[in-house]
Design an enzyme around this catalytic site. Structure first.
Site, PDB file in Angstrom:
ATOM      1  N   GLU A 118      -5.214   1.704   2.560  1.00  0.00           N
ATOM      2  CA  GLU A 118      -5.060   0.511   3.410  1.00  0.00           C
ATOM      3  C   GLU A 118      -5.275   0.842   4.866  1.00  0.00           C
ATOM      4  OE1 GLU A 118      -2.813  -2.446   5.938  1.00  0.00           O
ATOM      5  OE2 GLU A 118      -2.556  -0.273   5.750  1.00  0.00           O
ATOM      6  N   GLU A 119      -4.786   2.006   5.288  1.00  0.00           N
ATOM      7  CA  GLU A 119      -4.802   2.366   6.708  1.00  0.00           C
ATOM      8  C   GLU A 119      -6.193   2.710   7.235  1.00  0.00           C
ATOM      9  OE1 GLU A 119      -2.433   1.795   8.527  1.00  0.00           O
ATOM     10  OE2 GLU A 119      -0.527   2.047   7.481  1.00  0.00           O
ATOM     11  N   HIS A 133       3.576   3.979  12.748  1.00  0.00           N
ATOM     12  CA  HIS A 133       2.577   5.052  12.703  1.00  0.00           C
ATOM     13  C   HIS A 133       3.034   6.273  13.489  1.00  0.00           C
ATOM     14  CE1 HIS A 133      -1.142   2.457  11.443  1.00  0.00           C
ATOM     15  NE2 HIS A 133      -0.059   2.201  10.725  1.00  0.00           N
ATOM     16  N   HIS A 185       0.828  -1.211   0.000  1.00  0.00           N
ATOM     17  CA  HIS A 185       0.000   0.000   0.000  1.00  0.00           C
ATOM     18  C   HIS A 185       0.859   1.256   0.000  1.00  0.00           C
ATOM     19  CE1 HIS A 185       0.214   1.235   4.338  1.00  0.00           C
ATOM     20  NE2 HIS A 185       0.352  -0.043   4.581  1.00  0.00           N
ATOM     21  N   ASP A 209       5.759   2.598   6.542  1.00  0.00           N
ATOM     22  CA  ASP A 209       4.524   1.817   6.439  1.00  0.00           C
ATOM     23  C   ASP A 209       3.612   2.503   5.425  1.00  0.00           C
ATOM     24  OD1 ASP A 209       2.265   0.276   6.851  1.00  0.00           O
ATOM     25  OD2 ASP A 209       1.910   0.974   8.898  1.00  0.00           O
ATOM     26  N   ASP A 250       4.128  -5.675   3.664  1.00  0.00           N
ATOM     27  CA  ASP A 250       3.807  -4.582   4.566  1.00  0.00           C
ATOM     28  C   ASP A 250       4.829  -4.578   5.688  1.00  0.00           C
ATOM     29  OD1 ASP A 250       2.472  -2.421   5.716  1.00  0.00           O
ATOM     30  OD2 ASP A 250       0.497  -3.341   5.498  1.00  0.00           O
TER      31      ASP A 250
END
Length: 356
Positions: free
Chosen positions: A210-211, A320, A62, A178, A233
């Site tokens: 995706e998130e 994140h 992603h 990410d 990922d």
């Protein structure tokens, strides 16, 4: 790989606002694939045909990153915001962010009270992000509007990739690993397959959103008929000393071969094939059982009549956040295992749930 990763993480692309990333990837891979297209949601598809007949394999990562979106401009020029993806409120205070306006980029900071006021505050309180604000230096609302901010302006962490420690560590710190790290692995693989002989067809899919619930992958997966899929990922390691960590995944210990997460129980035949190849080729790996994460592999596996799906995970610390950390050795191990897996595919290969 380092330059590629730096270029990718420098791009501004939070969930639903990935246009700069989608365009950059489309343009970069056009010379590396036989067919490249972008669907209505922003997913990029790059298809490359092998010299010999064989299975159709989907590889996916992603392109979106966690971020924020401007919700309201206060009269004093400070900006209220909402989250795009899973940001932890504890990490937000005093961090630099970047706003993408129609006039260009702006640097901002997520504000906090001065340390001098801490004794008048509840030191243990974690304020909800809706109580926080972004300061872009605007004198008032009119000034913020003049700078280009409006409701809906997308926001990410300020780009900041560099070595952690120094180059001898082989580790990088920055935002957006990410999953721009997974995108970098796929792009590097396409470069290495330029002119190489392999069997079958590869479709690389760089997905959006995706998130916020694997949304891009759900749409993309319905557009391909594949025999097998591998999602890439990052994954959160557990090798730091907090009491909740169990040391089951470590940075620098090799690529993660997914067994289970909350979105996917990896197809046994795909998982076992990856493990066998890693053992045979002496590629460092660790098995990943982590219900606290999900990947596009979960959406891909459910597409059409079901696609046998596995996942390779790039170990990461501080996911994140604006200071995610990954190890170059893990990144290369992920690329090598994916490459060897694709090279092992032959005409007629099947990934059966029940072996006769």
């Amino acid at each position: 790989m380092q330059k590629l990763l730096e270029q990718l993480t420098g791009l501004h692309g939070p969930c639903g606002n990935e246009q700069p990333v989608s365009k950059w990837i489309r343009d970069y891979v056009t010379s590396l694939a036989d067919e490249v297209r972008v669907d209505a949601l922003g997913n990029v598809f790059a298809t490359k045909k092998g010299a010999k007949p064989g299975p159709h394999v989907v590889i996916t990562a992603h392109m979106d990153e966690v971020g924020f979106i401007a919700k309201k401009i206060e009269n004093n020029g400070l900006i209220r915001f909402e989250k795009l993806g899973g940001n932890d409120d504890r990490l937000l205070l005093t961090q630099k962010v970047q706003l993408r306006t129609k006039k260009g980029f702006l640097t901002g900071v997520i504000g906090s009270i001065s340390a001098h006021y801490a004794k008048f505050d509840d030191a243990g309180k974690v304020r909800n992000h809706r109580q926080l604000y972004i300061d872009i230096g605007a004198r008032d609302k009119a000034h913020a509007l003049e700078l280009g901010v409006e409701e809906g302006t997308p926001i990410t962490w300020k780009p900041n990739m560099e070595y952690l420690g120094n180059e001898s560590t082989g580790r990088f710190v920055g935002k957006g690993f990410d999953d721009r790290a997974g995108c970098a692995v796929i792009i590097k693989l396409l470069e290495e397959f330029d002119g190489a002989e392999f069997a079958g067809t590869i479709t690389a899919i760089f997905t959006v959103q995706e998130e916020v619930g694997l949304r891009g992958a759900q749409v993309a997966a319905r557009q391909v008929e594949a025999d097998v899929a591998i999602a890439l990922d990052t994954t959160a390691v557990s090798d730091t000393p907090e009491e909740t960590m169990d040391a089951s995944l470590a940075i620098g210990a090799g690529t993660g071969i997914k067994v289970l997460d909350f979105s996917l129980i990896s197809h046994p035949a795909v998982r076992d094939a990856l493990i066998h190849i890693a053992d045979e080729k002496n590629i460092a790996y660790q098995k990943e059982i982590f219900p606290g994460i999900g990947t596009d592999g979960g959406a891909i596996s459910l597409a059409n009549n079901g696609i046998p799906t596995g996942v390779l995970s790039i170990p990461s610390r501080y996911a994140h956040s604006p200071v995610e950390v990954i190890d170059l050795g893990d990144l290369l191990a992920t690329k090598e295992l994916l490459k060897e897996f694709i090279m092992s595919l032959k005409q007629g290969v099947q990934f059966l749930f029940i072996e006769e």
